[in-house]
Design a protein around this motif. Structure first.
Motif, mmCIF file in Angstrom:
data_model
loop_
_atom_site.group_PDB
_atom_site.id
_atom_site.type_symbol
_atom_site.label_atom_id
_atom_site.label_comp_id
_atom_site.label_asym_id
_atom_site.label_seq_id
_atom_site.Cartn_x
_atom_site.Cartn_y
_atom_site.Cartn_z
ATOM 1 N N GLU A 73 -5.878 36.129 24.945
ATOM 2 C CA GLU A 73 -4.489 36.126 25.397
ATOM 3 C C GLU A 73 -4.139 34.727 25.869
ATOM 4 O O GLU A 73 -4.816 34.159 26.722
ATOM 5 C CB GLU A 73 -4.297 37.134 26.522
ATOM 6 C CG GLU A 73 -4.563 38.559 26.111
ATOM 7 C CD GLU A 73 -4.543 39.530 27.277
ATOM 8 O OE1 GLU A 73 -4.487 39.075 28.451
ATOM 9 O OE2 GLU A 73 -4.587 40.735 27.020
ATOM 10 N N PHE A 74 -3.077 34.176 25.308
ATOM 11 C CA PHE A 74 -2.621 32.833 25.644
ATOM 12 C C PHE A 74 -1.434 32.952 26.584
ATOM 13 O O PHE A 74 -0.362 33.426 26.192
ATOM 14 C CB PHE A 74 -2.236 32.060 24.380
ATOM 15 C CG PHE A 74 -3.354 31.970 23.382
ATOM 16 C CD1 PHE A 74 -4.356 31.035 23.539
ATOM 17 C CD2 PHE A 74 -3.411 32.841 22.305
ATOM 18 C CE1 PHE A 74 -5.391 30.956 22.630
ATOM 19 C CE2 PHE A 74 -4.440 32.767 21.392
ATOM 20 C CZ PHE A 74 -5.440 31.827 21.561
ATOM 21 N N GLY A 75 -1.596 32.508 27.839
ATOM 22 C CA GLY A 75 -0.571 32.664 28.862
ATOM 23 C C GLY A 75 0.673 31.834 28.623
ATOM 24 O O GLY A 75 1.788 32.300 28.828
ATOM 25 N N ILE A 76 0.524 30.613 28.182
ATOM 26 C CA ILE A 76 1.674 29.732 27.986
ATOM 27 C C ILE A 76 2.546 30.241 26.845
ATOM 28 O O ILE A 76 3.768 30.267 26.933
ATOM 29 C CB ILE A 76 1.208 28.292 27.694
ATOM 30 C CG1 ILE A 76 0.522 27.729 28.929
ATOM 31 C CG2 ILE A 76 2.378 27.416 27.288
ATOM 32 C CD1 ILE A 76 -0.086 26.375 28.722
ATOM 33 N N LEU A 77 1.924 30.692 25.767
ATOM 34 C CA LEU A 77 2.663 31.163 24.601
ATOM 35 C C LEU A 77 3.057 32.634 24.704
ATOM 36 O O LEU A 77 3.821 33.119 23.880
ATOM 37 C CB LEU A 77 1.833 30.965 23.334
ATOM 38 C CG LEU A 77 1.394 29.535 23.026
ATOM 39 C CD1 LEU A 77 0.458 29.527 21.840
ATOM 40 C CD2 LEU A 77 2.611 28.667 22.776
ATOM 41 N N ASN A 78 2.527 33.333 25.690
ATOM 42 C CA ASN A 78 2.739 34.767 25.858
ATOM 43 C C ASN A 78 2.387 35.518 24.558
ATOM 44 O O ASN A 78 3.161 36.324 24.061
ATOM 45 C CB ASN A 78 4.170 35.074 26.300
ATOM 46 C CG ASN A 78 4.281 36.472 26.869
ATOM 47 O OD1 ASN A 78 3.289 37.068 27.276
ATOM 48 N ND2 ASN A 78 5.494 36.994 26.899
ATOM 49 N N ALA A 79 1.237 35.200 24.004
ATOM 50 C CA ALA A 79 0.774 35.787 22.746
ATOM 51 C C ALA A 79 -0.692 36.165 22.881
ATOM 52 O O ALA A 79 -1.386 35.706 23.790
ATOM 53 C CB ALA A 79 0.961 34.804 21.603
ATOM 54 N N SER A 80 -1.138 37.023 21.973
ATOM 55 C CA SER A 80 -2.548 37.395 21.959
ATOM 56 C C SER A 80 -3.046 37.461 20.519
ATOM 57 O O SER A 80 -2.270 37.690 19.595
ATOM 58 C CB SER A 80 -2.774 38.730 22.663
ATOM 59 O OG SER A 80 -2.146 39.763 21.959
ATOM 60 N N SER B 274 -7.328 30.328 34.302
ATOM 61 C CA SER B 274 -6.176 30.868 35.023
ATOM 62 C C SER B 274 -4.839 30.387 34.457
ATOM 63 O O SER B 274 -4.551 29.198 34.399
ATOM 64 C CB SER B 274 -6.282 30.479 36.494
ATOM 65 O OG SER B 274 -5.236 31.059 37.220
ATOM 66 N N GLY B 275 -4.049 31.352 34.034
ATOM 67 C CA GLY B 275 -2.715 31.073 33.534
ATOM 68 C C GLY B 275 -2.653 30.553 32.105
ATOM 69 O O GLY B 275 -1.588 30.513 31.509
ATOM 70 N N LEU B 276 -3.778 30.146 31.539
ATOM 71 C CA LEU B 276 -3.766 29.576 30.193
ATOM 72 C C LEU B 276 -4.374 30.490 29.138
ATOM 73 O O LEU B 276 -3.766 30.738 28.106
ATOM 74 C CB LEU B 276 -4.507 28.232 30.180
ATOM 75 C CG LEU B 276 -3.908 27.104 31.005
ATOM 76 C CD1 LEU B 276 -4.805 25.887 30.956
ATOM 77 C CD2 LEU B 276 -2.515 26.768 30.510
ATOM 78 N N LEU B 277 -5.589 30.964 29.413
ATOM 79 C CA LEU B 277 -6.331 31.694 28.388
ATOM 80 C C LEU B 277 -7.191 32.763 29.032
ATOM 81 O O LEU B 277 -7.829 32.529 30.063
ATOM 82 C CB LEU B 277 -7.219 30.726 27.603
ATOM 83 C CG LEU B 277 -8.183 31.313 26.578
ATOM 84 C CD1 LEU B 277 -7.405 31.890 25.397
ATOM 85 C CD2 LEU B 277 -9.141 30.244 26.098
#
Length: 160
Positions: free
Chosen positions: A47-54, A125-128
């Motif tokens: 899960e990629f936090g910045i892109l809001n994608a998984s 945290s917050g990124l990946l």
């Protein structure tokens, strides 16, 4: 009065509709169980936090040893369902064994002897965030194995 004819392989059961329906149920549950071995059982999700994608990499059941046991159990249950409808009601009841083998193989798939889950679960945290997941195919396999065992048990209990 005439003597009943003995058939090789044991006595034939009557052509009761309920017996044929129970055998058909076992056949369908065995088919569903065999199909679940081809579905995704587990995966590794990032899960990629910045892109809001998984992103998920899936592992099918037949990609591991237990999946082949589930596939074989499903095919065996299908065969027992056909034999139960055409030969003897006892074959339908014997399908409880492949159901139990499949449930055991599904449980063994989750057993992680090398603590792989602990090594693969990490997060920035917050990124990946990377973590293992159980996919829908595993749950469908568990449901099919339980349904198979219940249908086979009903076939055994109804004939008593």
């Amino acid at each position: 009065m005439s003597e009943p004819t003995q058939h090789p392989g044991g006595p034939r059961r009557g052509t009761s509709t309920a017996g044929v329906l129970r055998a058909a149920g076992v056949f369908v549950a065995g088919f569903a169980l065999a199909v679940t071995a081809l579905l995704p059982w587990a995966g590794l999700t990032a899960e990629f936090g910045i892109l809001n994608a998984s992103l998920t990499h899936a592992v099918r059941g037949v990609d591991a040893g237990p999946g082949w046991f589930v596939l074989g159990a499903g095919i065996t249950a299908m065969l027992l369902g056909v034999l139960g409808a055409t030969r003897n009601w006892l074959f339908t009841g014997l399908a409880i064994l492949p159901g139990a083998v499949a449930a055991f193989a599904l449980a063994m798939f989750l057993a992680d002897p090398h603590d792989l889950v602990g090594r693969l679960d990490f997060q920035v945290s917050g990124l990946l965030r990377v973590h293992p997941t159980i996919q829908y195919g595993w749950f469908a396999g568990l449901l099919a194995s339980v349904a198979l065992a219940v249908l086979a048990a009903v076939a055994l209990l109804r004939r008593r």
